[in-house]
Scaffold this motif. Structure first.
Motif: not given
Length: 303
Positions: A119-143
């Motif tokens: 996502v950092a590289a996509a941002t630097a390239a000026g691309a349009d993007w979105e991220l959907h990040y799933g996990g068990r709980s917020r506390a378990s979701m790194a970054f």
């Protein structure tokens, strides 16, 4: 050999390691999606690099403690400390970020690690993007907090205990013309995403090989070694070749790391790895002998 310069908790059950050269030398260059092989006692495991590719002084990896694993993650959590020196090979990249004006990133659990530099590289390239990040709980979701702070509403965090499983029909529904989909996470997520994407638009990275039947017996000819060997059901080409005294570089033995890639001189391959694209498989000029088998016999290899 690299030294563990820093160790910290990235989330519940996730440890973040920062690796540096003991003599202060620059580390090899890498691109988003790359992974390294880390030797953890008797185990060799692959971990995605999740730092900044421009920072040649350090590599960062995040390791989830896998209660059902074979011991590698437990070794990293329980026995690896700051100041320890570990053997590392790589980096290798079978999950490259191809150029595109638009990206849709889908991550599950520790599958976020290769996505962070993407996502950092996509941002630097000026691309349009979105991220959907799933996990068990917020506390378990790194970054998750850092990603949300850095990129705002481009990042959608979906803790299962708050919102349920990722709504893939909604996330992947509608027109995605010109959009590349990148997905990393547990096998059920990958299979569900694959069912909803068109050929050519999806890139995935797996942690382990997909379950397969044991196959049938076939012959493999090792051209350089002058050997013809029989590979029985339930044994890999790699096992049989090594037993015959022919050395082959290998690591994961699951078709996920790419170490044992071998040139195919003749014959048709039953590809069982998680690395080659459909076009690369159709070219039939390379295979990963730790998991893939023969669709025709004999199979002639450059070994």
């Amino acid at each position: 050999m690299l030294r563990v310069e820093r160790r910290e908790t990235a989330a519940d059950g996730v440890v973040l390691l920062e690796l540096v050269d003991p003599d202060g030398r620059a580390l090899p260059a890498w691109d988003p999606g790359a992974h390294i092989d880390l030797v953890l006692g008797p185990y060799v495991r692959q971990y995605s690099l999740c730092g900044d590719p421009a920072d040649r002084a350090r590599w960062r990896i995040a390791i989830l403690r896998d209660a059902d694993g074979r011991g590698g993650s437990a070794f990293a959590h329980d026995r690896l400390a700051a100041g320890d020196v570990v053997a590392v090979s790589g980096p290798r990249n079978h999950f490259r970020l191809d150029p595109s004006p638009r990206y849709l990133f889908v991550a599950g659990g520790i599958g976020i690690t290769p996505i962070v530099p993407m996502v950092a590289a996509a941002t630097a390239a000026g691309a349009d993007w979105e991220l959907h990040y799933g996990g068990r709980s917020r506390a378990s979701m790194a970054f998750s907090h850092r990603l949300a702070a850095d990129y705002g509403d481009r990042v959608r965090v979906h803790p299962q205990d708050e919102t349920g499983l990722l709504d893939l029909d909604r996330i992947l529904g509608g027109s995605r013309s010109g959009t590349l989909v990148y997905c990393c996470g547990p096998e059920p997520l990958l299979q569900a995403v694959e069912q909803r994407c068109l050929a050519g638009e999806l890139r995935v990275e797996r942690f382990s090989a997909q379950p397969r039947d044991e196959g049938t017996a076939f012959e493999v000819v090792l051209r350089r070694s002058g050997l013809t060997l029989t590979v029985p059901p339930g044994r890999s080409i790699l096992d049989v070749v090594e037993a015959a005294g022919v050395p082959v570089l290998s690591s994961c033995r699951e078709g996920t790391c790419g170490t044992c890639e071998t040139a195919v001189l003749d014959g048709t391959v039953d590809h069982r790895d998680t690395l080659l694209t459909a076009d690369e498989q159709a070219a039939n000029d390379t295979m990963f002998v730790c998991v893939s088998r023969a669709a025709s016999s004999p199979l002639i290899l450059d070994l």
